[in-house]
Scaffold this active site. Structure first.
Site, mmCIF file in Angstrom:
data_model
loop_
_atom_site.group_PDB
_atom_site.id
_atom_site.type_symbol
_atom_site.label_atom_id
_atom_site.label_comp_id
_atom_site.label_asym_id
_atom_site.label_seq_id
_atom_site.Cartn_x
_atom_site.Cartn_y
_atom_site.Cartn_z
ATOM 1 N N HIS A 119 11.189 40.718 -19.409
ATOM 2 C CA HIS A 119 12.283 40.071 -20.127
ATOM 3 C C HIS A 119 11.701 38.930 -20.959
ATOM 4 C CE1 HIS A 119 15.684 42.197 -18.531
ATOM 5 N NE2 HIS A 119 15.352 41.943 -17.280
ATOM 6 N N CYS B 18 12.376 41.071 -25.247
ATOM 7 C CA CYS B 18 13.335 40.487 -26.180
ATOM 8 C C CYS B 18 12.833 39.128 -26.644
ATOM 9 C CB CYS B 18 14.701 40.312 -25.517
ATOM 10 S SG CYS B 18 15.527 41.853 -25.097
#
Length: 333
Positions: A158, A203
């Site tokens: 992430h 991301c």
């Protein structure tokens, strides 16, 4: 870490990868895409619109060497170098950072790809921030870099904004300060004048790119300046030096501020595109040209809600071309 220990580690990793490949291949249906949730950071978990089989990496072998000491990095040793893959899939804060289902597909694909390209592949999973930084220190100082031609570093996790990645204990890791800086000429002299290829699958924010309609078609779905000083202008007491930051190519799965996308069965759009292009084109195409092809391939992906994804790559004094020469064991004299 001794090289012999690393080799045994690689064997165990390959065995696990084969089992994962079998398990992945048994999954027939692509699950429905998760809807974007602006309250969490799990917007990477949306699926693609196509139902295709999981990519099986098979690298096309090269038939000739590309040699030009001035314009091409030397990639010719029997073991091209070390390729480190860091993957974080599980996180304690499930509300903010959900399990990255499908990330193991990326691990298998990247491992197969770089092993077939001639690298010694090492994989680490679900490391805390402290353990990640410790491992980076050990990896940057690994004696194998001295005889290697280049280095590959992949991290899949992430991500947050402003170049931040998440460790498995949900703490931030800064891409430039904590990772790239470890491999400068000052901190990693054994990789001096050797290419260093970084891949970051994460991301970089919460924004989604829903694209624009294709022209002619209906929408179907969904500093300071300094005077130059040449060699003759340098004072006798000042020896010629190399830059500290050099020979780096950094590929990011998405743009700053935007999410990236991951299919639960096939893995992430970016890693799938990267692996497919490199396995098909490494035989006769240099790395930067292949990344341009990755962009063309990634452009074809679209989520069911119409979302798109763009990636980018940066270069830091990366002034030569990289040809992997897969299947060629050593450069002919």
């Amino acid at each position: 870490m001794e090289v012999t220990k690393e080799q045994s580690m690689i064997s165990r990793i390959n065995a696990v990868a084969q089992n994962e490949r079998k398990n992945v291949g048994k999954q027939k249906e692509v699950p429905q895409p998760n809807q974007p949730n602006t309250k969490t950071k799990d917007t990477e978990t949306k699926d693609t619109e196509e139902k295709q089989e999981v990519l099986k990496v098979q690298v096309t072998k090269a038939t000739e060497y590309f040699v030009d000491p001035e314009k091409i990095y030397n990639i010719s040793s029997n073991v091209r170098g070390l390729a480190l893959i860091l993957n974080n899939e599980e996180f304690p804060s499930k509300e903010d950072y959900k399990t990255r289902t499908g990330s193991q597909v990326d691990v298998v694909n990247l491992g197969d790809l770089f092993q077939q390209l001639g690298f010694s592949v090492v994989t680490q999973q679900n490391l805390t921030r402290n353990n990640t930084l410790k491992y980076l220190i050990d990896f940057a100082s690994h004696p194998a870099h001295a005889s290697a031609d280049m280095m590959v570093f992949c991290m899949s996790t992430h991500g947050g904004e402003k170049g931040k990645l998440m460790s498995s204990d949900c703490l931030e890791i800064d891409i430039e300060a904590d990772i790239l800086r470890m491999f400068t000429n000052e901190n990693c002299p054994d990789l001096r004048e050797k290419p260093k290829f970084f891949i970051f699958q994460a991301c970089q924010g919460q924004d989604s790119d829903y694209g624009v309609p294709i022209r002619g078609m209906e929408q179907i779905i969904c500093h300071t300046d300094a005077s130059s000083m040449g060699m003759t202008g340098a004072p006798p007491s000042c020896p010629l030096r190399d830059p500290t930051w050099e020979d780096m190519l950094i590929a990011y799965a998405t743009l700053p501020g935007f999410v990236s996308y991951r299919d639960h069965v096939r893995g992430t759009w970016f890693i799938e595109s990267l692996c497919k292009v490199l396995m098909e084109r490494s035989c006769d195409t240099n790395l930067r040209d292949m990344l341009d092809e990755v962009a063309r391939k990634l452009k074809k992906y679209q989520a069911e809600n119409g979302a798109k994804q763009s990636f980018k790559y940066d270069v830091i004094h990366f002034y030569k071309k990289v040809f992997f020469h897969p299947g060629l064991s050593s450069q002919p004299i």
